[in-house]
Write an enzyme that holds these catalytic residues in place. Sequence first.
Site, PDB file in Angstrom:
ATOM      1  N   ARG A   1       8.593 -47.170  -9.417  1.00  0.00           N
ATOM      2  CA  ARG A   1       7.419 -48.032  -9.536  1.00  0.00           C
ATOM      3  C   ARG A   1       6.604 -47.904  -8.257  1.00  0.00           C
ATOM      4  O   ARG A   1       7.146 -48.002  -7.157  1.00  0.00           O
ATOM      5  CB  ARG A   1       7.946 -49.465  -9.717  1.00  0.00           C
ATOM      6  CG  ARG A   1       6.922 -50.510  -9.908  1.00  0.00           C
ATOM      7  CD  ARG A   1       7.591 -51.834 -10.237  1.00  0.00           C
ATOM      8  NE  ARG A   1       7.966 -52.578  -9.050  1.00  0.00           N
ATOM      9  CZ  ARG A   1       7.947 -53.910  -8.976  1.00  0.00           C
ATOM     10  NH1 ARG A   1       7.605 -54.626 -10.030  1.00  0.00           N
ATOM     11  NH2 ARG A   1       8.299 -54.526  -7.879  1.00  0.00           N
TER      12      ARG A   1
ATOM     13  N   THR B   1       0.400 -50.389  -7.081  1.00  0.00           N
ATOM     14  CA  THR B   1      -0.190 -50.603  -8.417  1.00  0.00           C
ATOM     15  C   THR B   1       0.821 -51.211  -9.399  1.00  0.00           C
ATOM     16  O   THR B   1       0.430 -51.691 -10.462  1.00  0.00           O
ATOM     17  CB  THR B   1      -0.658 -49.265  -9.004  1.00  0.00           C
ATOM     18  OG1 THR B   1       0.515 -48.434  -9.206  1.00  0.00           O
ATOM     19  CG2 THR B   1      -1.621 -48.547  -8.073  1.00  0.00           C
TER      20      THR B   1
ATOM     21  N   ASP C   1      15.284 -55.948  -3.827  1.00  0.00           N
ATOM     22  CA  ASP C   1      15.145 -54.609  -4.403  1.00  0.00           C
ATOM     23  C   ASP C   1      16.527 -54.100  -4.803  1.00  0.00           C
ATOM     24  O   ASP C   1      17.375 -53.824  -3.952  1.00  0.00           O
ATOM     25  CB  ASP C   1      14.500 -53.680  -3.362  1.00  0.00           C
ATOM     26  CG  ASP C   1      14.191 -52.322  -3.957  1.00  0.00           C
ATOM     27  OD1 ASP C   1      15.129 -51.674  -4.491  1.00  0.00           O
ATOM     28  OD2 ASP C   1      13.027 -51.899  -3.909  1.00  0.00           O
TER      29      ASP C   1
HETATM   30  C1  PRP Z   1      12.988 -51.084  -9.908  1.00  0.00           C
HETATM   31  C2  PRP Z   1      13.953 -51.495 -10.995  1.00  0.00           C
HETATM   32  C3  PRP Z   1      13.195 -51.180 -12.256  1.00  0.00           C
HETATM   33  C4  PRP Z   1      11.764 -51.483 -11.853  1.00  0.00           C
HETATM   34  C5  PRP Z   1      11.374 -52.809 -12.423  1.00  0.00           C
HETATM   35  O1  PRP Z   1      13.043 -49.711  -9.723  1.00  0.00           O
HETATM   36  O2  PRP Z   1      15.195 -50.837 -10.913  1.00  0.00           O
HETATM   37  O3  PRP Z   1      13.318 -49.843 -12.682  1.00  0.00           O
HETATM   38  O4  PRP Z   1      11.731 -51.520 -10.418  1.00  0.00           O
HETATM   39  O5  PRP Z   1      10.040 -53.096 -12.198  1.00  0.00           O
HETATM   40  P1  PRP Z   1       8.971 -53.146 -13.376  1.00  0.00           P
HETATM   41  O6  PRP Z   1       9.572 -53.958 -14.497  1.00  0.00           O
HETATM   42  O7  PRP Z   1       7.792 -53.845 -12.741  1.00  0.00           O
HETATM   43  O8  PRP Z   1       8.637 -51.750 -13.799  1.00  0.00           O
HETATM   44  P2  PRP Z   1      12.230 -48.953  -8.558  1.00  0.00           P
HETATM   45  O9  PRP Z   1      10.929 -48.439  -9.094  1.00  0.00           O
HETATM   46  O10 PRP Z   1      12.163 -49.826  -7.358  1.00  0.00           O
HETATM   47  O11 PRP Z   1      13.114 -47.667  -8.309  1.00  0.00           O
HETATM   48  P3  PRP Z   1      14.624 -47.534  -7.769  1.00  0.00           P
HETATM   49  O12 PRP Z   1      15.513 -47.882  -8.916  1.00  0.00           O
HETATM   50  O13 PRP Z   1      14.702 -46.085  -7.402  1.00  0.00           O
HETATM   51  O14 PRP Z   1      14.816 -48.437  -6.594  1.00  0.00           O
HETATM   52  N1  URA Z   2      12.396 -54.118  -8.737  1.00  0.00           N
HETATM   53  C1  URA Z   2      13.425 -54.655  -8.017  1.00  0.00           C
HETATM   54  O1  URA Z   2      14.336 -53.939  -7.577  1.00  0.00           O
HETATM   55  N2  URA Z   2      13.401 -55.983  -7.783  1.00  0.00           N
HETATM   56  C2  URA Z   2      12.442 -56.792  -8.248  1.00  0.00           C
HETATM   57  O2  URA Z   2      12.494 -58.002  -8.016  1.00  0.00           O
HETATM   58  C3  URA Z   2      11.386 -56.216  -8.997  1.00  0.00           C
HETATM   59  C4  URA Z   2      11.405 -54.873  -9.232  1.00  0.00           C
END
Ligand code: PRP
Ligand code: URA
Length: 210
Positions: free
Chosen positions: A103, A107, A201
């Site tokens: 993500r 944005t 996170d």
């Molecule tokens: C996090 C999480 C989801 C996403 C959720 O991943 O694991 O995939 O954000 O957010 P959303 O519902 O607004 O799309 P991230 O993009 O941080 O990647 P990561 O798993 O590599 O940390």
């Molecule tokens: N992705 C995460 O890992 N944590 C949040 O709270 C939202 C998106």
Amino acid sequence: MRLHVADHPLITHKLTVLRDEATPSPVFRQLTEELVTLLAYEATRNVRVSPIEIQTPVTTTTGVKISEPRPLVVPILRAGLGMLEGMVKLLPTAEVGFLGMARNEETLEPTTYAERLPDDLSDRQCFVLDPMLATGGSLGAAIEFLFRRGAQDVTAICILGAPEGVAAIEKQVAGRDVTLVLGAMDERLNEKGYIVPGLGDAGDRLYGTV
Ligand code: PRP
Ligand code: URA
């Protein structure tokens, strides 16, 4: 869309430790795995089975086995990887495909950077693993990906969900066979798109800030 939000003191207890910022990564990883196994019990309620005749030491009887084609488990990298072991413990014969998504923190739009899935998912039951359902952008894109390949139904397991993300998925999947299983429904998203109270996170807490 079917929505199931867990309501069990063991799950709430484990979630409380998971949320605590003082919980170190090894404990966080262990708890994530345990929580997924507990949530997978509900998520697999409609897994397809077919009858099978077996011989017990006493008599013959009819039981069931998981049907073909085998279910497909799809962790969304990176954080979903922390849920995989907990899921395949309960569904050891499932196949595993991968979707890598990140993500954009400005944005909040997801981009897909990796994909390793069968081309044809006709007749497949798919189980998507992603700990966080925030805006719903990542999970929504994953669900679309699977239906475009022909998936029969999709069940998503998330440790935490925000009402905004659940509403977005519900609107997006209207009329299709989607089930959402959450460990808890939190209060809201903050101005940075993080779940409140949340756990921070999830990827960083599992694997560090690489
Ligand atoms: C996090 C999480 C989801 C996403 C959720 O991943 O694991 O995939 O954000 O957010 P959303 O519902 O607004 O799309 P991230 O993009 O941080 O990647 P990561 O798993 O590599 O940390
Ligand atoms: N992705 C995460 O890992 N944590 C949040 O709270 C939202 C998106």
